[in-house]
Design an enzyme around this catalytic site. Structure first.
Site, PDB file in Angstrom:
ATOM      1  N   TRP A 330      32.310  41.326  50.341  1.00  0.00           N
ATOM      2  CA  TRP A 330      31.525  40.036  50.336  1.00  0.00           C
ATOM      3  C   TRP A 330      31.358  38.988  51.109  1.00  0.00           C
ATOM      4  O   TRP A 330      30.827  37.983  51.651  1.00  0.00           O
ATOM      5  CB  TRP A 330      30.729  39.917  49.785  1.00  0.00           C
ATOM      6  CG  TRP A 330      30.748  39.282  48.929  1.00  0.00           C
ATOM      7  CD1 TRP A 330      32.307  38.975  47.717  1.00  0.00           C
ATOM      8  CD2 TRP A 330      29.677  38.502  47.587  1.00  0.00           C
ATOM      9  NE1 TRP A 330      32.203  38.601  46.527  1.00  0.00           N
ATOM     10  CE2 TRP A 330      30.864  38.211  46.254  1.00  0.00           C
ATOM     11  CE3 TRP A 330      27.924  38.034  47.621  1.00  0.00           C
ATOM     12  CZ2 TRP A 330      30.182  37.457  45.492  1.00  0.00           C
ATOM     13  CZ3 TRP A 330      28.213  37.745  46.957  1.00  0.00           C
ATOM     14  CH2 TRP A 330      28.864  36.595  45.857  1.00  0.00           C
ATOM     15  N   ASP A 331      32.872  38.576  50.859  1.00  0.00           N
ATOM     16  CA  ASP A 331      33.260  37.083  50.992  1.00  0.00           C
ATOM     17  C   ASP A 331      32.955  36.643  52.728  1.00  0.00           C
ATOM     18  O   ASP A 331      32.426  35.614  52.925  1.00  0.00           O
ATOM     19  CB  ASP A 331      34.993  36.686  50.852  1.00  0.00           C
ATOM     20  CG  ASP A 331      35.194  37.279  50.283  1.00  0.00           C
ATOM     21  OD1 ASP A 331      34.707  38.406  49.260  1.00  0.00           O
ATOM     22  OD2 ASP A 331      36.322  35.919  48.998  1.00  0.00           O
ATOM     23  N   GLU A 469      31.631  39.692  37.710  1.00  0.00           N
ATOM     24  CA  GLU A 469      32.461  41.117  37.418  1.00  0.00           C
ATOM     25  C   GLU A 469      32.594  41.667  36.321  1.00  0.00           C
ATOM     26  O   GLU A 469      33.335  42.639  35.921  1.00  0.00           O
ATOM     27  CB  GLU A 469      33.382  41.195  38.965  1.00  0.00           C
ATOM     28  CG  GLU A 469      33.017  41.556  39.614  1.00  0.00           C
ATOM     29  CD  GLU A 469      34.652  41.071  41.239  1.00  0.00           C
ATOM     30  OE1 GLU A 469      35.122  41.147  40.861  1.00  0.00           O
ATOM     31  OE2 GLU A 469      33.596  41.568  42.451  1.00  0.00           O
ATOM     32  N   LYS A 581      31.121  35.649  34.802  1.00  0.00           N
ATOM     33  CA  LYS A 581      32.883  35.148  35.689  1.00  0.00           C
ATOM     34  C   LYS A 581      32.553  34.327  36.941  1.00  0.00           C
ATOM     35  O   LYS A 581      33.396  33.332  36.929  1.00  0.00           O
ATOM     36  CB  LYS A 581      33.100  36.206  36.452  1.00  0.00           C
ATOM     37  CG  LYS A 581      34.253  36.063  37.273  1.00  0.00           C
ATOM     38  CD  LYS A 581      35.222  37.486  38.117  1.00  0.00           C
ATOM     39  CE  LYS A 581      36.127  37.485  38.830  1.00  0.00           C
ATOM     40  NZ  LYS A 581      37.003  38.490  39.795  1.00  0.00           N
ATOM     41  N   GLN A 582      31.096  34.437  37.832  1.00  0.00           N
ATOM     42  CA  GLN A 582      31.288  33.187  38.708  1.00  0.00           C
ATOM     43  C   GLN A 582      29.382  33.658  39.194  1.00  0.00           C
ATOM     44  O   GLN A 582      28.894  34.393  39.021  1.00  0.00           O
ATOM     45  CB  GLN A 582      31.603  33.925  40.087  1.00  0.00           C
ATOM     46  CG  GLN A 582      31.536  35.857  40.246  1.00  0.00           C
ATOM     47  CD  GLN A 582      32.489  35.951  41.416  1.00  0.00           C
ATOM     48  OE1 GLN A 582      33.448  36.291  41.425  1.00  0.00           O
ATOM     49  NE2 GLN A 582      32.111  35.958  42.836  1.00  0.00           N
TER      50      GLN A 582
END
Ligand code: BGC
Length: 759
Positions: A330-331, A469, A581-582
């Site tokens: 998806w980056d 994640e 995580k993010q």
């Protein structure tokens, strides 16, 4: 071979440190979206000495005869190998010699320049200058120039240029002097490599004494001050199993480069870079560190794409290293497409066409998992099949299961998001009709089948992984569900649009997809009923069902750690906690700010930012965008600086496997979507700037529906200046006030404050 004088255009590293060589090879990589060459030193001592100048070719995937078979980018032959012996002894990179060696990434010209004084063990020495490019004007071409100046006379010099294909794992199809054709074992994709090498001693062309299939070698006795120039041109072409022989294309590209001569090849390459910089440069006055970080990001972004190839996309490390095996995440759609769409629409279109061409893989995946429509691969390579490994070695060196390939399904909505944004920003109706609409409709169809209506009257999406994640097999991830709802709604809008404006296209597409009114209506009902986890009384989205009941850990208390927080806490405790995580809800806020009414933006940012461990390089950019839009420019600047350090600071070990192209895209996003506050509506562009105190001005260029705009925001006078270089008049909203912009007169708006609001 002189580097650009202005230091904001270069990255300079002095000395030699074998421990840092691999990181530098990634940072100094050159690429044109087809060829990627890691920036290792020009002079090699042995086959696999410290860091070799690995070359990667976009789309050249192979599987390594293992179970399960994971396609990986194959390594192309190393075409830059050079060995120099003085009196039979190799040259040495002396570790203690900090001043005699430097390597410069000249970002303006897209070149790596090396300078060194090297000697052998008996102290016979040469002055060396090296220069290499991957041509941006002719993507098949790579070029290497090495200049040597002899310090002593009467030295026996051996110079060897070769192409190293030992252990690269490709099968040889054909080998002649200066031409080789290789084939991948599994996919049968072929690579042709045509090379020409010449050597001049004191401007006199000297034929090579040994001339193997892929080796050129010279031997002579030096005189003091003698100047030697080695020029090598390589042409590489890729072809599918059933395509015509790629050798011809490689030979033709090589011949045409030779006819031009290397100075003209370099000049054409530099013109192509000038053009990219004219369309994409971002200038910051008052903060040289930020300026260099932006140029570094733009350099790699401009080098990562190839508008001429619709069958490849950009991997998580672009073409600068092996991490993630060249797989696409998806980056690309979420972190890179904003840059390409707004500065290089042709590249953006090719990247989205890659998703169109892999749509059948996505359909097959959805069907195999029992759903309808298109579920894109979390990790994608050449065919669109899922390539995510099921296990990897974790940060603590233990094997861990990876469930992302099965559960990280938001990718389908992310791609739909990028398709829609591209269409709205460029107005490329042909793309929408011919490719984009099908992606939007098929991904929406997937979501509609993926949700289940339950007794509580809501549609749920169970058993997924969101961008965070650390938490797996979760239900109703806010990011996934809200993006899915948005995807469905845009698909319904697309269907209506096609029906009204291009009925013929609608007839064809709806027939082909067997899509009728009843199904569209059902989608609408699903969208209305999707659970989102939004609580209007607190203004908070719950990241997923049950998240608020998990252990609340003070992430700030672990700020001194040198490893990711899940390593400190252990996987299980992390999963039982609210540590993220993010950016997850924060990413949703960055992508769809309109979904956060009233003060929900500030509340969610505050809640989730303090629980984020930033265990991914993608994370801080989203936080930076949101912080800037909320008017907190200094916090945003902190995210900007930490993101910039990922690839530019040697403390980040993970750069050896390649630069983090998504975080580099994030740097551009923070500047343009964050600090400048650029967004858009149906028929206008909007700006709501918030500059950090240190930034005296911020200037950049964007394209909007065939118009070229140059935007400058200056802090001391709080003025927004917009000039239109091409195109028809348009509307621009500056801090909530609408203006008309035309080519005749630039727009100059004095704003009360540079603290913008979320628009
Ligand atoms: C991140 C993903 C990302 C991938 C590739 C992972 O560590 O969590 O969001 O797509 O790296 O960059």
């Amino acid at each position: 071979m002189r580097p650009t004088a202005d230091s904001s255009w270069i990255v300079l590293e002095e000395g030699y440190d074998s421990l840092l060589e691999c990181s530098r090879a990634a940072r100094f990589a050159i690429s044109n979206g087809f060829l990627g060459v890691r920036g290792a030193r020009a002079i090699h001592r042995g086959g696999r000495w410290v860091a070799n100048s690995r070359t990667l070719v976009a789309g050249l995937f192979d599987t390594a005869g293992e179970e399960p078979a994971i396609p990986r980018l194959a390594v192309a032959p190393d075409w830059m190998k050079v060995r120099i012996l003085l009196q039979g002894e190799p040259l040495i990179h002396h570790i203690e010699d900090a001043t005699g060696q430097e390597r410069i990434l000249d970002m303006q010209r897209g070149a790596v320049i090396g300078r060194a004084r090297l000697s052998n063990a008996s102290a016979s020495g040469v002055k060396l200058r090296s220069f290499h490019i991957a041509s941006l004007s002719q993507r098949a071409i790579g070029m290497q120039i090495i200049l040597l100046e002899m310090e002593q006379g009467a030295i026996e010099v051996t110079l060897e240029a070769s192409i190293d294909a030992v252990d690269i794992g490709l099968l040889s199809d054909r080998a002649e002097h200066g031409l080789s054709v290789w084939r991948t074992e599994s996919s049968g994709t072929r690579l042709a490599v045509a090379t020409a090498v010449s050597l001049q001693i004191d401007r006199r062309l000297v034929p090579s004494t040994v001339c193997g299939l892929s080796q050129w070698s010279w031997k002579w006795t030096s005189s003091p001050g003698q100047v030697i120039c080695l020029a090598r041109t390589v042409a590489m072409t890729r072809a599918g199993k059933d395509d015509i022989d790629p050798a011809r294309g490689a030979q033709e590209a090589l011949e045409s480069a030779q006819m031009m001569g290397w100075p003209a090849v370099v000049a054409a390459h530099e013109r192509a870079w000038d053009n990219r910089w004219a369309c994409s440069d971002v200038e910051v006055e008052g903060d040289p560190v930020a300026q260099q970080a932006l140029r570094f990001a733009l350099y790699h972004l401009n080098g990562a794409a190839n508008p001429a190839d619709e069958h490849v996309s950009i991997a998580a490390r672009a073409l600068t290293g092996d991490d993630y095996h060249g797989h696409v995440f998806w980056d690309t759609e979420i972190y890179l497409l904003p840059f390409y769409t707004l500065t290089w629409p042709q590249a953006a279109r090719a990247l989205l066409m890659y998703r169109f061409h892999t749509l059948s893989g996505a359909r097959a995946r959805a069907a195999a998992m029992g759903w309808q429509g298109a579920l894109y691969a979390w990790e994608s390579a050449d065919t669109g099949a899922e390539t995510c490994p099921s296990q990897v070695v974790g940060p603590d060196r233990k094997l861990v299961d990876v469930n992302c390939g099965k559960q990280e399904q938001h990718i389908s909505a992310d791609i739909a998001y990028a398709v829609w944004q591209y269409w709205r920003i460029t107005g490329d109706d042909a793309f929408l009709r011919e490719a984009g609409a099908e992606i939007l409709l098929e991904t929406a169809r997937f979501w509609a089948s993926r949700t289940t209506m339950e007794s509580d009257g809501h549609c749920h999406i169970r058993g997924v992984i969101g961008p965070d994640e650390y938490h797996e097999s979760i239900d109703d991830n806010a990011f996934t569900n809200v993006m899915a709802r948005w995807n469905i709604r845009r698909a319904i809008e697309t269907a209506a649009l096609l029906r009204d404006r291009w009925p013929e296209s609608w007839r064809r597409l709806s027939g082909q997809l067997k899509l009728d009114e009843a199904e569209l209506q059902r989608w609408g009902e699903v969208a209305k009923a999707i659970a989102t986890g939004f609580d209007s009384s607190t203004g908070l989205f719950e990241q997923f069902a049950g998240f608020f009941t998990l252990e609340d850990i003070d992430v700030a208390a672990y700020s001194g750690r040198s490893v990711p927080i899940d390593v400190v806490l252990g996987r299980e405790r992390t999963q039982r906690s609210q540590v993220v995580k993010q950016a997850d809800v924060v990413a949703l806020l960055a992508l769809l700010p309109a979904e956060f009414p009233g003060d929900a933006a500030a509340k969610n940012f505050e809640y989730y930012a303090s629980r984020c461990g930033h265990g991914s390089s993608l994370s801080r950019a989203m936080h930076g965008i949101v912080a800037a839009r909320l008017g907190d420019a200094e916090t945003a600047l902190d995210f900007f600086r930490k993101t910039s350090a990922i690839d530019l600071d040697d403390r980040h070990a993970a750069i050896e496997g390649g630069v983090h192209i998504a975080s580099l895209g994030g740097i551009w996003m923070m500047a343009v979507l964050g600090f400048a506050g650029l967004s858009f509506g149906n028929d206008y562009l909007a700006l709501a700037p918030t500059l950090p105190a240190a930034w005296k001005s911020l200037s950049f260029t964007v394209q909007w529906r065939s118009r070229y705009l140059k935007i400058r925001i200056s802090e001391p006078t709080a003025i927004v200046h917009i000039a239109m270089e091409a195109g028809d008049p348009m509307k621009v909203l500056v801090n909530g006030e609408m203006f008309t912009l035309s080519r005749v007169e630039p727009l100059q708006v004095k704003i009360k404050t540079l603290a913008g609001a979320v628009s």
